[in-house]
Design a protein around this motif. Structure first.
Motif, PDB file in Angstrom:
ATOM      1  N   GLU A 262       0.692  -1.186   0.052  1.00  0.00           N
ATOM      2  CA  GLU A 262      -0.058   0.111  -0.087  1.00  0.00           C
ATOM      3  C   GLU A 262       0.821   1.276   0.059  1.00  0.00           C
ATOM      4  OE1 GLU A 262      -3.630   1.966   2.429  1.00  0.00           O
ATOM      5  OE2 GLU A 262      -2.855  -0.019   3.079  1.00  0.00           O
ATOM      6  N   LEU A 263       0.623   2.040  -0.883  1.00  0.00           N
ATOM      7  CA  LEU A 263       1.663   3.295  -1.068  1.00  0.00           C
ATOM      8  C   LEU A 263       0.655   4.365  -0.960  1.00  0.00           C
ATOM      9  CD1 LEU A 263       3.412   2.556  -4.508  1.00  0.00           C
ATOM     10  CD2 LEU A 263       4.382   2.193  -1.995  1.00  0.00           C
TER      11      LEU A 263
ATOM     12  N   CYS B 275       2.564   8.922  -1.927  1.00  0.00           N
ATOM     13  CA  CYS B 275       4.032   8.529  -2.550  1.00  0.00           C
ATOM     14  C   CYS B 275       4.175   9.296  -3.816  1.00  0.00           C
ATOM     15  CB  CYS B 275       4.192   7.220  -2.468  1.00  0.00           C
ATOM     16  SG  CYS B 275       4.291   6.193  -0.942  1.00  0.00           S
TER      17      CYS B 275
ATOM     18  N   ILE C 223       7.358   1.902 -10.104  1.00  0.00           N
ATOM     19  CA  ILE C 223       6.237   0.820 -10.418  1.00  0.00           C
ATOM     20  C   ILE C 223       6.856  -0.395 -11.138  1.00  0.00           C
ATOM     21  CG2 ILE C 223       4.031   0.265 -11.372  1.00  0.00           C
ATOM     22  CD1 ILE C 223       4.112   2.130  -8.997  1.00  0.00           C
TER      23      ILE C 223
ATOM     24  N   ILE D 142      -3.048   1.923  -4.072  1.00  0.00           N
ATOM     25  CA  ILE D 142      -2.611   3.415  -4.505  1.00  0.00           C
ATOM     26  C   ILE D 142      -3.390   4.547  -3.942  1.00  0.00           C
ATOM     27  CG2 ILE D 142      -1.548   4.835  -6.095  1.00  0.00           C
ATOM     28  CD1 ILE D 142      -0.664   2.435  -7.679  1.00  0.00           C
TER      29      ILE D 142
ATOM     30  N   HIS E 119      -1.701   9.244  -4.800  1.00  0.00           N
ATOM     31  CA  HIS E 119      -0.690   9.235  -5.194  1.00  0.00           C
ATOM     32  C   HIS E 119      -0.304  10.933  -5.891  1.00  0.00           C
ATOM     33  CE1 HIS E 119      -1.610   9.663  -9.608  1.00  0.00           C
ATOM     34  NE2 HIS E 119      -2.580   8.920  -9.503  1.00  0.00           N
TER      35      HIS E 119
ATOM     36  N   ILE F 253      -7.402   1.861  -6.233  1.00  0.00           N
ATOM     37  CA  ILE F 253      -6.846   3.177  -6.277  1.00  0.00           C
ATOM     38  C   ILE F 253      -8.027   4.147  -5.473  1.00  0.00           C
ATOM     39  CG2 ILE F 253      -6.466   5.215  -7.956  1.00  0.00           C
ATOM     40  CD1 ILE F 253      -6.043   3.140  -9.980  1.00  0.00           C
TER      41      ILE F 253
ATOM     42  N   CYS G  27      -7.722   9.794  -5.348  1.00  0.00           N
ATOM     43  CA  CYS G  27      -6.636  10.328  -6.214  1.00  0.00           C
ATOM     44  C   CYS G  27      -7.318  11.518  -6.878  1.00  0.00           C
ATOM     45  CB  CYS G  27      -6.228   9.124  -7.289  1.00  0.00           C
ATOM     46  SG  CYS G  27      -4.916   7.843  -6.058  1.00  0.00           S
TER      47      CYS G  27
END
Length: 507
Positions: free
Chosen positions: A298-299, A302, A309, A324, A327, A348, A351
């Motif tokens: 899990e980012l 970042c 990636i 993600i 991001h 996702i 975002c």
């Protein structure tokens, strides 16, 4: 004047124990055998002490149905015992007591039992396996590892932030909880400044104490730890499988290289409004080369791009789930998703954009093993980025869209690329209409589960016969597009829309 003892020989200290036949009663009195069961025996106990003897007898024989007088035994001593309640648990071994305490459910009960005595405190401490640290001194002094030697899950993040615990203001986030004070208004948009976080050397010292005292750790949450602290943790805790890292830098990730058994990692670079740090392609590359057994990554907040990636996809061959969140990646990162060959779930979240410039379709590729795609609280006004995402995820079988802003009919039409979808869940997609939904779901020949909730522009009155026929063959159907929807109520009891239910199609 004669004293009371002269009138009543029963109270005389020189009274003859042999009964006098010439008493007023006219018959001899038998002497009663005195015992502890008879506290009011006048020849043994002073009347003023009778109540004390009675209470002592009740305390000694609590839980017992047989008294000393019934068993014919006499007490060992006539003196009063200042501690009449013996500790019967002292006859039990530590192993047996641990089994008894293990029957209690919940850590709160273990904490209550630990207040009984020192022995119970030590034994109950061995049953506590999860701790959220609030006081850093409790860790530095060694009391944490001494009292709870069998910890497997530790969160030291709250103790790494210098804030007054009695401020009365608690900022709660899904990632962490922060106590606030009036000085946060001067933090330039962030509640936690660099000065508010413990230094890396201090955190490393605490991590070393924790790692040496609790070698069976399975999960840990850290903040502002450096390469030295992570290296010590990897050396001492070989069973470590899950890690959550806050406020870390690229170079700090070099210490995670020796965590060979790490399977779940949550890397948090930036949290909007709370703190800011940077994790770029350099950190992702170091991470990928060191943690090759990752199953879930899990980012959060970042930075990165195609290179980061790609390194994760090439090195982490066992990666099955990638999350993600918020991001800050550069354009073109979607093209690297094709290197994640064994990825099964892509999520996702939060975002502002997917990918503003994903590049030509021939360079995108696809994830061959991907089965699920989850989009939550994302901006989907960029039709090019959304179309590129569906192209990369064209092999999915489950699609979840929740509170996605800008998802209209034209944007949702790009999902027709995914022809193998069997389950669709729409929640909070207010711009999507019945016509746009129908044009997509009718193109999926394998669809058997549909969930539509809080999509206000999807109306019951606009359902066509083709869409109604699809509803009749679905295994699972949840239809609540708005509060005025009556379709689900009208289908109640008919068996339509349920697994194994009836079909409305004519033969």
């Amino acid at each position: 004047m004669p004293s009371p003892t002269d009138k009543n020989p029963l109270f005389s200290p020189n009274a003859d124990p042999i009964p006098n036949p010439h008493t007023d009663h006219g018959k001899a009195r038998r002497k009663r055998h005195s015992s502890w069961s008879d506290p009011y025996s006048n020849d043994r106990v002073d009347p003023n002490e009778a109540l004390r003897h009675l209470i002592l007898k009740m305390r000694l024989n609590s839980g017992s149905t047989t008294t000393h007088s019934e068993s014919g035994s006499e007490p060992e001593s006539d003196s009063l015992n200042p501690n009449p309640e013996p500790d019967y648990t002292s006859l039990l071994s530590d192993e047996l007591l641990l089994k008894v305490f293990g029957k209690f459910s919940g850590p709160k009960q273990h904490i209550s039992n630990s207040l009984v005595c020192k022995r119970w405190c030590v034994l109950c401490g061995k049953l506590i396996q999860s701790v959220k640290l609030l006081d850093w001194e409790f860790l530095e002094s060694g009391r944490l590892t001494f009292r709870y030697p069998n910890l497997i899950d530790v969160n030291i993040v709250p103790a790494c932030i210098r804030f007054e615990r009695n401020s009365g203001i608690l900022l709660s986030n899904k990632l962490l909880d922060v106590y606030l004070s009036s000085g946060v208004l001067e933090n330039d948009g962030f509640f936690v400044r660099k000065e508010d976080v413990l230094g890396s050397q201090v955190v490393d010292g605490g991590v070393r104490i924790l790692a040496e005292g609790c070698r069976n750790l399975r999960r840990i949450a850290l903040m502002n730890v450096s390469e030295e602290g992570l290296s010590c943790l990897a050396k001492e805790c070989e069973l470590l499988q899950e890690m959550e890292m806050h406020y870390c830098s690229d170079m700090a990730l070099r210490g995670i290289y020796n965590c060979r058994n790490l399977q779940i990692l949550k890397l948090i670079g930036c949290v909007n409004g709370i703190y800011d740090s940077a994790v770029s392609d350099i950190g992702m590359t170091i991470l990928a080369q060191g943690c090759r057994r990752l199953v879930k990554l899990e980012l959060v907040g970042c930075e990165g791009s195609y290179d980061g990636i790609k390194a994760i996809g090439q090195c982490c061959q066992m990666l099955e789930e990638l999350i993600i969140c918020n991001h800050r990646m550069e354009t073109g990162w979607l093209s690297a998703m094709s290197f994640c060959e064994n990825l099964k779930t892509l999520s996702i979240q939060s975002c502002k954009n997917i990918d503003e410039n994903p590049g030509p379709d021939e360079h995108l590729g696809s994830c061959p093993m991907l089965e699920e795609l989850h989009l939550r609280r994302c901006h989907m006004r960029d039709k090019q980025g959304v179309r590129a995402l569906f192209l990369v995820c064209q092999t999915i079988r489950e699609l979840v869209l929740e509170d996605c802003w800008g998802l209209d009919d034209n944007t949702f039409a790009a999902a027709t690329i995914c022809r193998t979808i069997r389950s669709l869940s729409l929640d909070g997609c207010s711009l999507l209409t019945t016509e746009g939904l129908e044009s997509v779901v009718l193109s999926w020949k394998e669809l058997d589960r549909l969930r539509v909730v809080s999509c206000n522009n999807v109306k019951d009155s606009e359902i066509t016969p083709e869409l109604a026929t699809l509803f009749s063959v679905l295994k699972e159907l949840k239809w609540r597009p708005d509060s005025q929807s009556l379709l689900l109520a009208s289908l109640d009891g008919t068996g339509i829309g349920q697994k194994g239910g009836r079909s409305l199609r004519r033969k």
